[in-house]
Design a protein around this motif. Structure first.
Motif, PDB file in Angstrom:
ATOM      1  N   GLY A   1       0.786  -1.228   0.000  1.00 15.49           N
ATOM      2  CA  GLY A   1       0.000   0.000   0.000  1.00 15.49           C
ATOM      3  C   GLY A   1       0.815   1.272   0.000  1.00 15.49           C
ATOM      4  N   GLN A   2       2.073   1.193  -0.354  1.00 13.73           N
ATOM      5  CA  GLN A   2       2.946   2.364  -0.338  1.00 13.73           C
ATOM      6  C   GLN A   2       3.346   2.767  -1.750  1.00 13.73           C
ATOM      7  N   SER A   3       3.393   4.047  -2.007  1.00 17.86           N
ATOM      8  CA  SER A   3       4.093   4.556  -3.184  1.00 17.86           C
ATOM      9  C   SER A   3       5.561   4.734  -2.800  1.00 17.86           C
ATOM     10  N   VAL A   4       6.394   4.982  -3.788  1.00 21.46           N
ATOM     11  CA  VAL A   4       7.798   5.259  -3.473  1.00 21.46           C
ATOM     12  C   VAL A   4       7.896   6.494  -2.583  1.00 21.46           C
ATOM     13  N   ALA A   5       7.080   7.491  -2.856  1.00 15.42           N
ATOM     14  CA  ALA A   5       7.115   8.719  -2.054  1.00 15.42           C
ATOM     15  C   ALA A   5       6.747   8.451  -0.603  1.00 15.42           C
ATOM     16  N   SER A   6       5.661   7.732  -0.375  1.00 13.16           N
ATOM     17  CA  SER A   6       5.241   7.480   1.013  1.00 13.16           C
ATOM     18  C   SER A   6       6.223   6.546   1.721  1.00 13.16           C
ATOM     19  N   PHE A   7       6.778   5.575   0.982  1.00 12.81           N
ATOM     20  CA  PHE A   7       7.784   4.680   1.575  1.00 12.81           C
ATOM     21  C   PHE A   7       9.023   5.471   1.979  1.00 12.81           C
ATOM     22  N   HIS A   8       9.501   6.327   1.101  1.00 17.09           N
ATOM     23  CA  HIS A   8      10.668   7.154   1.392  1.00 17.09           C
ATOM     24  C   HIS A   8      10.435   8.001   2.639  1.00 17.09           C
ATOM     25  N   ASN A   9       9.287   8.681   2.694  1.00 10.83           N
ATOM     26  CA  ASN A   9       9.010   9.551   3.830  1.00 10.83           C
ATOM     27  C   ASN A   9       8.840   8.760   5.120  1.00 10.83           C
ATOM     28  N   SER A  10       8.135   7.626   5.055  1.00  7.46           N
ATOM     29  CA  SER A  10       7.912   6.808   6.249  1.00  7.46           C
ATOM     30  C   SER A  10       9.215   6.229   6.776  1.00  7.46           C
ATOM     31  N   THR A  11      10.118   5.850   5.866  1.00  3.37           N
ATOM     32  CA  THR A  11      11.403   5.287   6.284  1.00  3.37           C
ATOM     33  C   THR A  11      12.243   6.325   7.009  1.00  3.37           C
ATOM     34  N   LEU A  12      12.316   7.528   6.470  1.00  2.82           N
ATOM     35  CA  LEU A  12      13.084   8.589   7.126  1.00  2.82           C
ATOM     36  C   LEU A  12      12.451   8.996   8.458  1.00  2.82           C
ATOM     37  N   GLU A  13      11.128   8.994   8.527  1.00  6.16           N
ATOM     38  CA  GLU A  13      10.444   9.304   9.789  1.00  6.16           C
ATOM     39  C   GLU A  13      10.726   8.232  10.838  1.00  6.16           C
ATOM     40  N   ALA A  14      10.756   6.975  10.427  1.00  9.22           N
ATOM     41  CA  ALA A  14      11.047   5.896  11.375  1.00  9.22           C
ATOM     42  C   ALA A  14      12.469   5.999  11.911  1.00  9.22           C
ATOM     43  N   LEU A  15      13.410   6.342  11.036  1.00 15.68           N
ATOM     44  CA  LEU A  15      14.792   6.526  11.496  1.00 15.68           C
ATOM     45  C   LEU A  15      14.881   7.684  12.487  1.00 15.68           C
ATOM     46  N   ALA A  16      14.211   8.769  12.189  1.00 18.21           N
ATOM     47  CA  ALA A  16      14.237   9.918  13.093  1.00 18.21           C
ATOM     48  C   ALA A  16      13.629   9.562  14.443  1.00 18.21           C
ATOM     49  N   ALA A  17      12.556   8.772  14.440  1.00 24.57           N
ATOM     50  CA  ALA A  17      11.921   8.364  15.694  1.00 24.57           C
ATOM     51  C   ALA A  17      12.845   7.495  16.534  1.00 24.57           C
ATOM     52  N   LEU A  18      13.769   6.790  15.869  1.00 17.56           N
ATOM     53  CA  LEU A  18      14.749   5.964  16.585  1.00 17.56           C
ATOM     54  C   LEU A  18      15.981   6.772  16.996  1.00 17.56           C
ATOM     55  N   GLY A  19      16.003   8.052  16.638  1.00 21.98           N
ATOM     56  CA  GLY A  19      17.152   8.890  16.983  1.00 21.98           C
ATOM     57  C   GLY A  19      18.340   8.696  16.071  1.00 21.98           C
ATOM     58  N   VAL A  20      18.114   8.098  14.893  1.00 22.58           N
ATOM     59  CA  VAL A  20      19.194   7.858  13.930  1.00 22.58           C
ATOM     60  C   VAL A  20      19.291   9.056  13.000  1.00 22.58           C
ATOM     61  N   ARG A  21      20.466   9.646  12.925  1.00 20.73           N
ATOM     62  CA  ARG A  21      20.684  10.797  12.059  1.00 20.73           C
ATOM     63  C   ARG A  21      21.464  10.361  10.827  1.00 20.73           C
ATOM     64  N   VAL A  22      20.758  10.294   9.707  1.00 22.37           N
ATOM     65  CA  VAL A  22      21.383   9.920   8.441  1.00 22.37           C
ATOM     66  C   VAL A  22      20.587  10.571   7.325  1.00 22.37           C
ATOM     67  N   SER A  23      21.252  10.950   6.248  1.00 23.17           N
ATOM     68  CA  SER A  23      20.556  11.571   5.129  1.00 23.17           C
ATOM     69  C   SER A  23      21.056  10.956   3.825  1.00 23.17           C
ATOM     70  N   ILE A  24      20.191  10.954   2.836  1.00 24.39           N
ATOM     71  CA  ILE A  24      20.543  10.443   1.520  1.00 24.39           C
ATOM     72  C   ILE A  24      21.162  11.581   0.715  1.00 24.39           C
ATOM     73  N   ASN A  25      22.344  11.360   0.206  1.00 31.03           N
ATOM     74  CA  ASN A  25      23.062  12.419  -0.496  1.00 31.03           C
ATOM     75  C   ASN A  25      22.347  12.847  -1.773  1.00 31.03           C
ATOM     76  N   ILE A  26      21.947  11.868  -2.593  1.00 33.65           N
ATOM     77  CA  ILE A  26      21.218  12.158  -3.831  1.00 33.65           C
ATOM     78  C   ILE A  26      19.911  11.372  -3.767  1.00 33.65           C
ATOM     79  N   PRO A  27      18.822  11.980  -3.286  1.00 31.68           N
ATOM     80  CA  PRO A  27      17.577  11.251  -3.027  1.00 31.68           C
ATOM     81  C   PRO A  27      16.734  11.013  -4.277  1.00 31.68           C
ATOM     82  N   ARG A  28      17.376  10.451  -5.296  1.00 28.39           N
ATOM     83  CA  ARG A  28      16.712  10.108  -6.548  1.00 28.39           C
ATOM     84  C   ARG A  28      17.194   8.731  -6.986  1.00 28.39           C
ATOM     85  N   PRO A  29      16.460   8.071  -7.865  1.00 28.48           N
ATOM     86  CA  PRO A  29      16.914   6.751  -8.341  1.00 28.48           C
ATOM     87  C   PRO A  29      18.240   6.853  -9.070  1.00 28.48           C
TER      88      PRO A  29
END
Length: 314
Positions: free
Chosen positions: A93-121
């Motif tokens: 039930g996820q689009s790539v957009a919602s999956f991307h956002n949910s994944t980053l939100e889950a990492l933030a909720a765990l206190g993990v600080r990481v970012s994607i350098n080039i957030p495109r395929p």
């Protein structure tokens, strides 16, 4: 469970295209949060008993150790930290957009600080579209996603068995999220000279002479799953070498050639595992002979390098 179950590209292409981009989201997190290894060996995924894993990583502050696992049994993305905390993101039930956002939100909720350098395929037709804007790719069939993992797991075991016969430098058996294949490579140890216009990703991947073996699920240029091998750099007259079985053949690909055994041809054999192993061995012998490798010196029958030890009977 059937060895090498059917997985025709046309049947799961929409799920594959979505899952490929899910994998690239997680793969780019792995790229940002892992120590650089030769030939990009830090980047690919590895197989687990329920799906694929990034293996442990560390965030930008160096404080949080975490993993991200695709679970293709319960169809969840599981994000976990070393202290036992975990979050999950549903794959269905996820689009790539919602999956991307949910994944980053889950990492933030765990206190993990990481970012994607080039957030495109990477190296996909929509490489200019950010993950966060991709609502087009949203197909996910759980049966076919599970089948993808089953096939990966079975091929991985064949590649692990094949890898044991070589005593030189070898790669792990790993799943590349950028090309969506599973592969294993053998190296001669010789340095490869490359023209200066070669892109940085390829320069590192092919900085040493190698023969690679793998499996991919098909693409626009070759619309069927297949086992493959290639030698880099490609030696002269490679395609004149014989391949086993008779259904294997040489295929022009980019500026070189692939040894290809169609997946369905292997499935039709009475002993598919033995046929795939024989195919990989014939492709290795072809490339190693033409490139002048020390075939006898690199041999490790039964995974043993000590000539005084007997080859085990399994």
């Amino acid at each position: 469970m059937e060895l090498f179950p059917p997985i025709p590209l046309a049947e799961w292409q929409e799920t594959k295209e979505t899952l490929h981009r899910f994998a690239q989201v997680v793969g780019k997190i792995r790229l940002a949060a892992s120590a650089r290894r030769n030939h990009w060996w830090n980047v690919p995924f590895h197989l687990t008993g329920r799906g694929v894993t990034t293996r442990p990583m560390r965030d930008v502050d160096g404080h949080s150790v975490f993993t991200i696992d695709f679970d293709f049994v319960d169809h969840q993305l599981v994000l976990a930290t070393l202290d036992g905390r975990a979050k999950s993101v549903p794959l269905l039930g996820q689009s790539v957009a919602s999956f991307h956002n949910s994944t980053l939100e889950a990492l933030a909720a765990l206190g993990v600080r990481v970012s994607i350098n080039i957030p495109r395929p990477f190296d996909l037709p929509d490489a200019d579209r950010p993950f966060a804007e991709d609502t087009e790719h949203a197909a996910y069939d759980p049966v076919l996603a599970n089948r993808y993992w089953q096939v990966l797991s079975q091929v991985a075991l064949v590649l692990e068995e094949f890898s044991a016969g070589f005593s030189g430098k070898v790669s792990p058996v790993h799943h590349f999220w950028h090309t969506f294949d599973i592969a294993h490579s053998r190296f001669s140890g010789r340095h490869m000279d490359q023209p200066p216009q070669i892109d940085p990703v390829s320069r590192e991947a092919y900085s040493r002479e190698l023969i690679s073996f793998g499996f991919w699920f098909g693409d626009d240029a070759f619309a069927a799953p297949a086992f493959y091998s290639y030698t880099a750099p490609e030696p002269a007259e490679l395609t004149g070498e014989p391949l086993t079985p008779a259904t294997a053949h040489w295929v022009a690909r980019n500026a070189g050639h692939l040894a290809v055994l169609p997946y369905d041809s292997a499935r039709a054999e009475s002993d598919p595992r033995a046929v795939v192993l024989a195919f990989y061995e014939s492709a290795y012998q072809a490339g190693a002979r033409r490139a002048g490798w020390d075939i006898a010196g690199f041999a490790a029958p039964g995974g043993i390098t000590d000539p005084q030890l007997p080859v085990p009977r399994l």
